[in-house]
Design an enzyme around this catalytic site. Structure first.
Site, PDB file in Angstrom:
ATOM      1  N   GLU A 117       0.825  -1.203   0.000  1.00  0.00           N
ATOM      2  CA  GLU A 117       0.000   0.000   0.000  1.00  0.00           C
ATOM      3  C   GLU A 117       0.861   1.255   0.000  1.00  0.00           C
ATOM      4  O   GLU A 117       2.017   1.223   0.422  1.00  0.00           O
ATOM      5  CB  GLU A 117      -0.858   0.025   1.263  1.00  0.00           C
ATOM      6  CG  GLU A 117      -0.021   0.400   2.463  1.00  0.00           C
ATOM      7  CD  GLU A 117      -0.501  -0.121   3.798  1.00  0.00           C
ATOM      8  OE1 GLU A 117      -1.260  -1.091   3.825  1.00  0.00           O
ATOM      9  OE2 GLU A 117      -0.084   0.452   4.795  1.00  0.00           O
ATOM     10  N   CYS A 136       3.145   8.328   1.671  1.00  0.00           N
ATOM     11  CA  CYS A 136       3.595   7.338   2.647  1.00  0.00           C
ATOM     12  C   CYS A 136       3.793   6.023   1.898  1.00  0.00           C
ATOM     13  O   CYS A 136       2.859   5.533   1.256  1.00  0.00           O
ATOM     14  CB  CYS A 136       2.501   7.223   3.705  1.00  0.00           C
ATOM     15  SG  CYS A 136       2.760   5.916   4.882  1.00  0.00           S
ATOM     16  N   CYS A 143       5.256  -7.455   7.690  1.00  0.00           N
ATOM     17  CA  CYS A 143       6.299  -6.992   8.629  1.00  0.00           C
ATOM     18  C   CYS A 143       6.515  -8.061   9.685  1.00  0.00           C
ATOM     19  O   CYS A 143       5.555  -8.659  10.167  1.00  0.00           O
ATOM     20  CB  CYS A 143       5.862  -5.683   9.288  1.00  0.00           C
ATOM     21  SG  CYS A 143       7.114  -5.005  10.408  1.00  0.00           S
ATOM     22  N   CYS A 147       3.848  -5.560  15.864  1.00  0.00           N
ATOM     23  CA  CYS A 147       3.234  -4.682  16.862  1.00  0.00           C
ATOM     24  C   CYS A 147       1.732  -4.987  16.882  1.00  0.00           C
ATOM     25  O   CYS A 147       1.089  -4.986  15.826  1.00  0.00           O
ATOM     26  CB  CYS A 147       3.460  -3.215  16.517  1.00  0.00           C
ATOM     27  SG  CYS A 147       5.202  -2.833  16.256  1.00  0.00           S
ATOM     28  N   CYS A 150      -1.047  -2.861  15.044  1.00  0.00           N
ATOM     29  CA  CYS A 150      -0.799  -2.554  13.633  1.00  0.00           C
ATOM     30  C   CYS A 150      -1.292  -3.695  12.747  1.00  0.00           C
ATOM     31  O   CYS A 150      -0.944  -4.859  12.964  1.00  0.00           O
ATOM     32  CB  CYS A 150       0.701  -2.337  13.429  1.00  0.00           C
ATOM     33  SG  CYS A 150       1.173  -2.213  11.692  1.00  0.00           S
ATOM     34  N   GLY A 193       5.826  -2.465   6.609  1.00  0.00           N
ATOM     35  CA  GLY A 193       7.194  -2.961   6.746  1.00  0.00           C
ATOM     36  C   GLY A 193       8.079  -2.119   7.627  1.00  0.00           C
ATOM     37  O   GLY A 193       7.762  -0.991   7.981  1.00  0.00           O
ATOM     38  N   GLU A 194       9.212  -2.727   7.998  1.00  0.00           N
ATOM     39  CA  GLU A 194      10.198  -2.058   8.840  1.00  0.00           C
ATOM     40  C   GLU A 194      11.393  -1.677   7.935  1.00  0.00           C
ATOM     41  O   GLU A 194      12.191  -2.540   7.545  1.00  0.00           O
ATOM     42  CB  GLU A 194      10.615  -3.017   9.973  1.00  0.00           C
ATOM     43  CG  GLU A 194      11.826  -2.593  10.772  1.00  0.00           C
ATOM     44  CD  GLU A 194      11.817  -1.132  11.222  1.00  0.00           C
ATOM     45  OE1 GLU A 194      10.877  -0.706  11.906  1.00  0.00           O
ATOM     46  OE2 GLU A 194      12.774  -0.405  10.866  1.00  0.00           O
ATOM     47  N   SER A 225      11.014   5.903   9.025  1.00  0.00           N
ATOM     48  CA  SER A 225      10.506   5.579  10.362  1.00  0.00           C
ATOM     49  C   SER A 225      10.923   4.159  10.752  1.00  0.00           C
ATOM     50  O   SER A 225      10.831   3.240   9.954  1.00  0.00           O
ATOM     51  CB  SER A 225       8.982   5.674  10.344  1.00  0.00           C
ATOM     52  OG  SER A 225       8.445   5.287  11.590  1.00  0.00           O
ATOM     53  N   SER A 248       9.479   5.007  16.233  1.00  0.00           N
ATOM     54  CA  SER A 248       8.173   4.667  16.800  1.00  0.00           C
ATOM     55  C   SER A 248       8.394   4.186  18.220  1.00  0.00           C
ATOM     56  O   SER A 248       8.818   3.056  18.438  1.00  0.00           O
ATOM     57  CB  SER A 248       7.511   3.576  15.958  1.00  0.00           C
ATOM     58  OG  SER A 248       7.270   4.079  14.673  1.00  0.00           O
ATOM     59  N   LEU A 249       8.125   5.062  19.173  1.00  0.00           N
ATOM     60  CA  LEU A 249       8.449   4.758  20.567  1.00  0.00           C
ATOM     61  C   LEU A 249       7.265   4.086  21.266  1.00  0.00           C
ATOM     62  O   LEU A 249       7.393   3.016  21.824  1.00  0.00           O
ATOM     63  CB  LEU A 249       8.837   6.073  21.261  1.00  0.00           C
ATOM     64  CG  LEU A 249       9.892   6.004  22.344  1.00  0.00           C
ATOM     65  CD1 LEU A 249      11.113   5.220  21.912  1.00  0.00           C
ATOM     66  CD2 LEU A 249      10.279   7.409  22.764  1.00  0.00           C
ATOM     67  N   CYS A 367      -1.091   5.278   7.507  1.00  0.00           N
ATOM     68  CA  CYS A 367       0.032   4.491   7.005  1.00  0.00           C
ATOM     69  C   CYS A 367       0.318   3.335   7.947  1.00  0.00           C
ATOM     70  O   CYS A 367       0.233   3.461   9.143  1.00  0.00           O
ATOM     71  CB  CYS A 367       1.267   5.368   6.900  1.00  0.00           C
ATOM     72  SG  CYS A 367       1.014   6.747   5.821  1.00  0.00           S
TER      73      CYS A 367
HETATM   74  N1  SAH Z   1       7.731  -0.136  10.744  1.00  0.00           N
HETATM   75  C1  SAH Z   1       8.001   1.240  10.856  1.00  0.00           C
HETATM   76  C2  SAH Z   1       7.358   2.085   9.776  1.00  0.00           C
HETATM   77  C3  SAH Z   1       5.975   1.697   9.358  1.00  0.00           C
HETATM   78  S1  SAH Z   1       4.690   1.859  10.602  1.00  0.00           S
HETATM   79  C4  SAH Z   1       7.625   1.763  12.222  1.00  0.00           C
HETATM   80  O1  SAH Z   1       6.944   1.051  12.983  1.00  0.00           O
HETATM   81  O2  SAH Z   1       8.033   2.878  12.541  1.00  0.00           O
HETATM   82  C5  SAH Z   1       4.466   3.624  10.552  1.00  0.00           C
HETATM   83  C6  SAH Z   1       3.790   4.211  11.771  1.00  0.00           C
HETATM   84  O3  SAH Z   1       2.400   3.846  11.815  1.00  0.00           O
HETATM   85  C7  SAH Z   1       4.413   3.754  13.076  1.00  0.00           C
HETATM   86  O4  SAH Z   1       4.714   4.848  13.917  1.00  0.00           O
HETATM   87  C8  SAH Z   1       3.334   2.872  13.635  1.00  0.00           C
HETATM   88  O5  SAH Z   1       3.440   2.760  15.001  1.00  0.00           O
HETATM   89  C9  SAH Z   1       2.079   3.565  13.164  1.00  0.00           C
HETATM   90  N2  SAH Z   1       0.873   2.731  13.267  1.00  0.00           N
HETATM   91  C10 SAH Z   1       0.750   1.437  12.978  1.00  0.00           C
HETATM   92  N3  SAH Z   1      -0.518   1.007  13.240  1.00  0.00           N
HETATM   93  C11 SAH Z   1      -1.190   2.071  13.720  1.00  0.00           C
HETATM   94  C12 SAH Z   1      -2.534   2.265  14.188  1.00  0.00           C
HETATM   95  N4  SAH Z   1      -3.399   1.261  14.222  1.00  0.00           N
HETATM   96  N5  SAH Z   1      -2.884   3.502  14.587  1.00  0.00           N
HETATM   97  C13 SAH Z   1      -1.990   4.521  14.552  1.00  0.00           C
HETATM   98  N6  SAH Z   1      -0.719   4.396  14.147  1.00  0.00           N
HETATM   99  C14 SAH Z   1      -0.314   3.178  13.728  1.00  0.00           C
HETATM  100 FE1  SF4 Z   2       5.900  -3.396  11.559  1.00  0.00          FE
HETATM  101 FE2  SF4 Z   2       5.829  -0.740  11.991  1.00  0.00          FE
HETATM  102 FE3  SF4 Z   2       3.562  -2.211  11.966  1.00  0.00          FE
HETATM  103 FE4  SF4 Z   2       5.268  -2.476  13.988  1.00  0.00          FE
HETATM  104  S1  SF4 Z   2       4.122  -0.622  13.445  1.00  0.00           S
HETATM  105  S2  SF4 Z   2       4.286  -4.165  12.879  1.00  0.00           S
HETATM  106  S3  SF4 Z   2       7.230  -2.254  12.943  1.00  0.00           S
HETATM  107  S4  SF4 Z   2       4.926  -1.865  10.238  1.00  0.00           S
END
Ligand code: SAH
Ligand code: SF4
Length: 413
Positions: A117, A136, A143, A147, A150, A193-194, A225, A248-249, A367
């Site tokens: 996407e 984005c 991935c 998380c 996500c 993805g990461e 990110s 992403s903390l 995203c």
């Molecule tokens: N894998 C990388 C980049 C892709 S995710 C990372 O985790 O940083 C990009 C951002 O989208 C991250 O900050 C992630 O925490 C956030 N994200 C993922 N799922 C989400 C959700 N359901 N609501 C809000 N932000 C989300």
């Molecule tokens: Fe992967 Fe980023 Fe989603 Fe975590 S938030 S599962 S690192 S894409």
């Protein structure tokens, strides 16, 4: 074929999620090829060097979608290009607009059937700020980090994207914008993805995007990110690139972050922030920390204070993002008054903080979380089991205890 009018349903149909894996097209994607590689190739064919420049211009200035678009080349050479390379690695794209046309979600099918996407967000001009068009993009199909909030994490890992597959998301969006006389102004690696687990290709893509002879977007308009791949952050610091690093903390406390970002079990939060701090010092650019706020999970005053203590005095900026709901979790976005209170704690500690309104919620277009619908509805018992596990794990974490589960497999050293 790209069509703005077709609905997303054909690619999202659950019947198609058990899609047959097409064999991967062995031809490399043309947008991932550098000028010197192209020069060697055209010279090998007995063609003059300037043909390489013509190919690059067609790819990056005219955003060629097929070999016919390489109009400055003689027909025979066009045929040779097509035999050797794929001009566009994206086999099909379906678009859907939301937010009154301000957000546009694109679902792409790659040559082997993998679905990824990208999301294009339009920000109209404001006093003191020109209009912006931010894309984005995805760096992997699926991935491995997992998380739980996500949707991409829920899908698991499918494969790394090739450099050209990353770049063709950008060329496609730029092509759509160009049709309206507009230009892409920002690119963020915040899709599926990461990025730091596909770092070589991500770096090659950033190089192409920033190269004045190719896409020519200033590196400062590119953000990568990461969920906290410490060796990747260190490698970036050593290279000293000028793009923005976002981390992403989501939580400053290890027990909670172990649950929200399972990679924390391998690289704990203090190590992640240390590496990000070194990056900020070495590049002189502030790190952007992303915190997705989940009601009753990571949005308490205790969490806000822990984050303030962790980042106080740093060259940092915090983005607070209300969680977009996803099917497999019981979690919801924190209410706005809670988010504002969280922001106040950080601002009082002198930390630059902004609240990011989620875009495209009604079509799930934030995203990094577009994948659930495409995988089809998971079976109800599976969702119930998953929800129970997430609630139990976060309850343990909220008591301040660390989980003993292993770090996700396949995330590298
Ligand atoms: N894998 C990388 C980049 C892709 S995710 C990372 O985790 O940083 C990009 C951002 O989208 C991250 O900050 C992630 O925490 C956030 N994200 C993922 N799922 C989400 C959700 N359901 N609501 C809000 N932000 C989300
Ligand atoms: Fe992967 Fe980023 Fe989603 Fe975590 S938030 S599962 S690192 S894409």
């Amino acid at each position: 074929m790209t069509s703005a009018s077709r609905p997303l349903l054909p690619l999202l149909d659950p019947m198609r999620s058990a899609r047959p894996q097409a064999p991967r097209d062995p031809r490399p994607g043309l947008s991932g090829v550098t000028r010197s590689e192209l020069e060697r190739w055209v010279e090998g064919l007995g063609e003059p060097r300037y043909r390489a420049r013509q190919v690059l211009d067609a790819m990056w200035r005219n955003l060629a979608a097929s070999a016919e678009d390489l109009r400055t080349l003689p027909a025979a050479l066009r045929g040779q290009v097509e035999q050797r390379y794929r001009v566009d690695t994206i086999a099909a794209t379906e678009l859907q607009a939301s937010d009154g046309g301000l957000t546009e979600k694109a679902l792409h099918r790659l040559s082997d059937g993998a679905l990824i996407e990208s999301v294009l967000m339009h920000y109209p001009a404001r006093p003191g700020q020109r209009e912006r068009h931010t894309l984005c993009i995805s760096s992997q199909a699926g991935c491995a980090v997992g998380c739980p909030f996500c949707a991409t994490g829920e899908l698991g890992f499918e494969r790394d994207l090739e450099t050209a597959e990353i770049l063709d998301q950008v060329r496609g969006a730029a092509r759509r914008l160009a049709a309206d006389g507009k230009r892409l102004t920002n690119v963020v690696f915040m899709g599926m993805g990461e990025p730091l687990l596909n770092l070589d290709r991500v770096l090659a893509s950033v190089e192409a995007l920033a190269d004045p002879q190719r896409f020519g977007l200033g590196a400062r308009h590119i953000t990568v990110s990461t969920s906290g791949v410490v060796p990747g952050i260190r490698r970036l610091t050593a290279l000293g690139p000028q793009f923005t690093l976002a981390v992403s903390l989501h939580a400053a406390r290890d027990p909670l972050r172990d649950v929200l970002v399972p990679l924390n079990r391998r690289w704990p939060v203090a190590e992640v922030v240390d590496a990000a701090r070194e990056h900020a010092t070495a590049t002189g650019r502030r790190v952007s920390y992303e915190v997705t706020l989940i009601s009753g999970v990571n949005d308490t005053d205790v969490d806000a204070r822990a984050l303030a203590d962790l980042l106080r005095g740093d060259l940092a900026h915090v983005n607070l993002i209300p969680m977009n709901p996803v099917a497999h979790t019981p979690w919801e976005a924190s209410p706005m008054d809670r988010i504002e209170r969280f922001a106040d704690v950080l601002l009082d500690a002198g930390i630059a903080t902004t609240i990011r309104r989620n875009r495209g919620q009604e079509i799930g277009a934030a995203c990094g979380q577009l994948a659930a619908a495409r995988a089809g509805e998971p079976a109800a018992p599976a969702v119930a089991r998953r929800r129970e596990r997430i609630v139990a794990e976060s309850a343990v974490a909220l008591r301040g205890e660390r989980s003993h589960a292993a770090a996700p497999a396949g995330v590298g050293e």
